[in-house]
Design an enzyme around this catalytic site. Structure first.
Site, short mmCIF file in Angstrom:
data_model
loop_
_atom_site.label_atom_id
_atom_site.label_comp_id
_atom_site.label_asym_id
_atom_site.label_seq_id
_atom_site.Cartn_x
_atom_site.Cartn_y
_atom_site.Cartn_z
N HIS A 1 -11.14 -4.18 2.50
CA HIS A 1 -11.09 -3.39 3.79
C HIS A 1 -11.35 -2.59 4.49
CE1 HIS A 1 -8.50 -0.69 2.04
NE2 HIS A 1 -7.84 0.21 2.91
N ASP A 2 -12.25 -2.48 3.36
CA ASP A 2 -13.05 -0.55 3.33
C ASP A 2 -14.63 -1.07 3.17
OD1 ASP A 2 -11.40 1.38 4.59
OD2 ASP A 2 -10.73 1.38 2.58
N ASP B 1 0.56 -1.56 0.03
CA ASP B 1 -0.18 -0.11 0.22
C ASP B 1 0.28 1.12 0.02
OD1 ASP B 1 -3.12 0.82 -0.03
OD2 ASP B 1 -2.99 -0.95 1.53
N ASP C 1 -2.84 4.58 -2.66
CA ASP C 1 -4.70 4.78 -1.60
C ASP C 1 -4.70 6.09 -1.45
OD1 ASP C 1 -6.24 3.66 0.67
OD2 ASP C 1 -5.35 5.79 1.24
N GLU D 1 -5.85 3.80 -6.57
CA GLU D 1 -7.59 3.90 -5.42
C GLU D 1 -7.58 5.50 -6.17
OE1 GLU D 1 -9.53 3.26 -1.53
OE2 GLU D 1 -7.45 4.51 -1.57
#
Length: 569
Positions: free
Chosen positions: A345-346, A102, A202, A256
């Site tokens: 995870h979101d 990430d 991210d 993202e």
């Protein structure tokens, strides 16, 4: 598309997302760690995935569970050491897999040394973050944080406001400052030189802010996407990043990019990003008010309906909306490439959200798997998807998700209701559902830890766990494994053109699409409902079945949540 596909390893790969804090604990402190992941690397190999995406393990105070980074070049103590990380990289590479990290560079932790130095208006890093002087009782503009509440916090030490699009302990970096960009590029090269195989970037579309930071004209929306995302210098920054870092490496770049439509996404592809993470298909189970709006259900219903009924109402999906979202991106990016995920995870658990975790757990989980792995996109599995992990129930004091805590407070205050009334919303909306510990076996704490887990274990772990799934040849795990094998051996499932067939007025709850590459063609048909459906009007449904989630098939009648991949020759 020509018969000769434009091949790339990251198009043919499957990605498994690991949330380290909840994956496997090796030292009994209740928190997953790098050695715990190393102890389970053979599990990835057995499942058959190609890439492991590691959520942040950098040094962090964990306000946003690692997405608030205190030191980009250090591993947090709870996760282990840099030596543990290097060992994991070697373990993954030794098995022919790749490791993606990430990259969180819109913001840091407020405990990062850069921010601490930036609090001195006369220091060298005074403008490394976005500061504004002014009345301590009046923020510089009306922006709202994506986590709820104001997007500005007044710092008493500097006597100025700083911007944070996320939590107040996640101040936004000032990308207008070339020294900031150079420091970030140096950090990225540090990890690339260590041998990682790519970055998942991210919230990367947030890094460029509009000139002058004008007030948002929010109307009925809770924030103004045109101000938060895809700012005026975003593509200049992205192109500079590519030239200074990953351009000379054969790596996977996943952006993202909230706020980007396909036309905007094409600009990111031109910048060097391989695929973008979009969210349109994640919105299809929300009401018109958005993720945390109860209006379309109503508070009286929340207070009186049973759990199963509420789960169904809160996850209601029109299959046509899902197809519209998938088609929009598949056709919209043209010859470029998508990634696709059904959980992360979101997000909440895929089988609870898109399937029926109560009465058709295996059937609906494998249907979702079939949908995911037969699209023209790189598939992303989230840890636990492959065993059908489900959403949990949450007492208010057990909530760890900073977003959920903020939204719970807002809902309770705005509607003057107790927590019990909105608890179903937490079960069906909180990111904590994806962060419950990985369920390895039926021992205490699901085999995740010998200590007290940092977050609650789902109560269903004795029934749903990896040990049990791996011992059952008909399990969700082995379905994923066999389907991943099929995808890796079938170019038509990777590179084939897509023709969307269903849903339509005749078959509103049945999904079907064809994939075609040269002389190869397959039909994917999914009965996305809890009752049988005759689909005799669908051409090709009686063709030989290459793969499916029911052993006994009944001609043109699809059983509840039945999935078929038919060979059209």
């Amino acid at each position: 598309m020509s018969n000769e596909p434009d091949r790339a390893w990251w198009k043919e790969a499957s990605v498994y997302q690991v949330y380290p804090r909840s994956f496997n604990d090796s030292d009994g402190d209740g928190i997953g760690d790098l050695q715990g992941i190393r102890n389970r690397v053979d599990y990835f190999d057995e499942l058959g995935v190609d890439v492991v995406w590691l959520c942040p393990v950098y040094d962090s105070p964990n306000v946003d569970m690692g997405y608030d980074i205190r030191d980009y070049r250090s591993v947090m103590d709870e996760m282990g050491t840099m030596g543990d990380w290097e060992g994991l990289l070697d373990d993954v590479h030794d098995r022919g897999m790749k490791l993606v990290m990430d990259l969180v560079v819109n913001h840091t932790s407020d405990e990062h040394e850069w921010f601490q130095q930036s609090r001195d208006p006369d220091g060298e890093k005074d403008d490394w973050y976005i500061w504004r002087e002014g009345d301590p009782d009046e923020p510089p503009n009306n922006w709202i944080s994506l986590f709820g509440g104001p997007a500005w916090t007044y710092d008493e030490g500097r006597e100025a406001w700083y911007l944070h699009l996320f939590d107040e302990k996640q101040p936004d970096l000032n990308w207008e400052n070339p020294d900031v960009r150079e420091a970030i590029y140096d950090m990225m090269n540090f990890w690339l030189e260590k041998g990682i195989d790519g970055f998942r970037m991210d919230a990367i579309s947030c890094i460029s802010k509009p000139h002058g930071l004008p007030d948002a004209d929010t109307g009925e929306d809770w924030f103004d996407m045109d101000l938060y995302f895809n700012g005026p210098r975003i593509h200049e920054f992205m192109q500079e990043m590519a030239a200074e870092t990953y351009e000379n490496y054969d790596v996977m770049l996943i952006g993202e990019t909230p706020g980007a439509d396909p036309e905007e996404a094409k600009k990111y592809y031109d910048d060097g990003v391989d695929m973008v993470v979009h969210f349109d298909h994640m919105d299809v189970t929300y009401g018109p008010g958005g993720k945390w709006s109860p209006d379309y259900v109503g508070m009286e219903t929340l207070a009186s309906a049973g759990d199963d009924a509420l789960d169904e109402m809160l996850n209601t999906m029109d299959l046509a909306d899902l197809q519209e979202a998938i088609r929009y991106w598949d056709e919209g990016v043209g010859d470029e490439w998508n990634c696709l995920y059904m959980g992360s995870h979101d997000q909440t658990r895929a089988v609870s959200r898109f399937g029926d975790a109560h009465d058709y757990h295996r059937e609906s989980a494998t249907l979702v798997a079939t949908f995911l792995l037969t699209q023209r996109a790189t598939p992303f599995l989230y840890q636990g998807d492959e065993i059908g992990m489900t959403n949990a129930d949450w007492d208010r004091e057990d909530i760890r998700d900073v977003e959920a805590r903020g939204q719970v407070d807002i809902l309770m205050e705005e509607h003057d209701v107790p927590y019990e009334t909105i608890a179903p919303f937490v079960r069906n909306r909180s990111r904590d559902n994806a962060r419950t510990p990985m369920q390895w076996d039926d021992s205490e704490h699901a085999g995740f830890t010998d200590g007290d887990p940092w977050i609650q274990v789902n109560d269903d772990y004795e029934r749903i766990n990896a040990e049990r799934a791996m011992a059952d040849p008909d399990s969700i795990f082995h379905y994923y494994r066999r389907l991943l094998d099929l995808r890796s051996e079938s170019e038509v499932l990777v590179y084939g053109d897509t023709e969307y067939v269903l849903p339509d007025e005749t078959y509103p709850n049945v999904w079907a699409h064809r994939r075609t590459l040269g002389d190869e063609a397959v039909l994917v048909v999914l009965n996305w409902q809890d009752e049988p459906r005759d689909v005799s009007g669908v051409e090709g449904v009686e063709s030989p079945v290459l793969f499916g989630n029911y052993e006994q098939r009944d001609g043109t009648t699809l059983q509840p949540y039945e999935a078929r991949i038919c060979d059209l020759g």
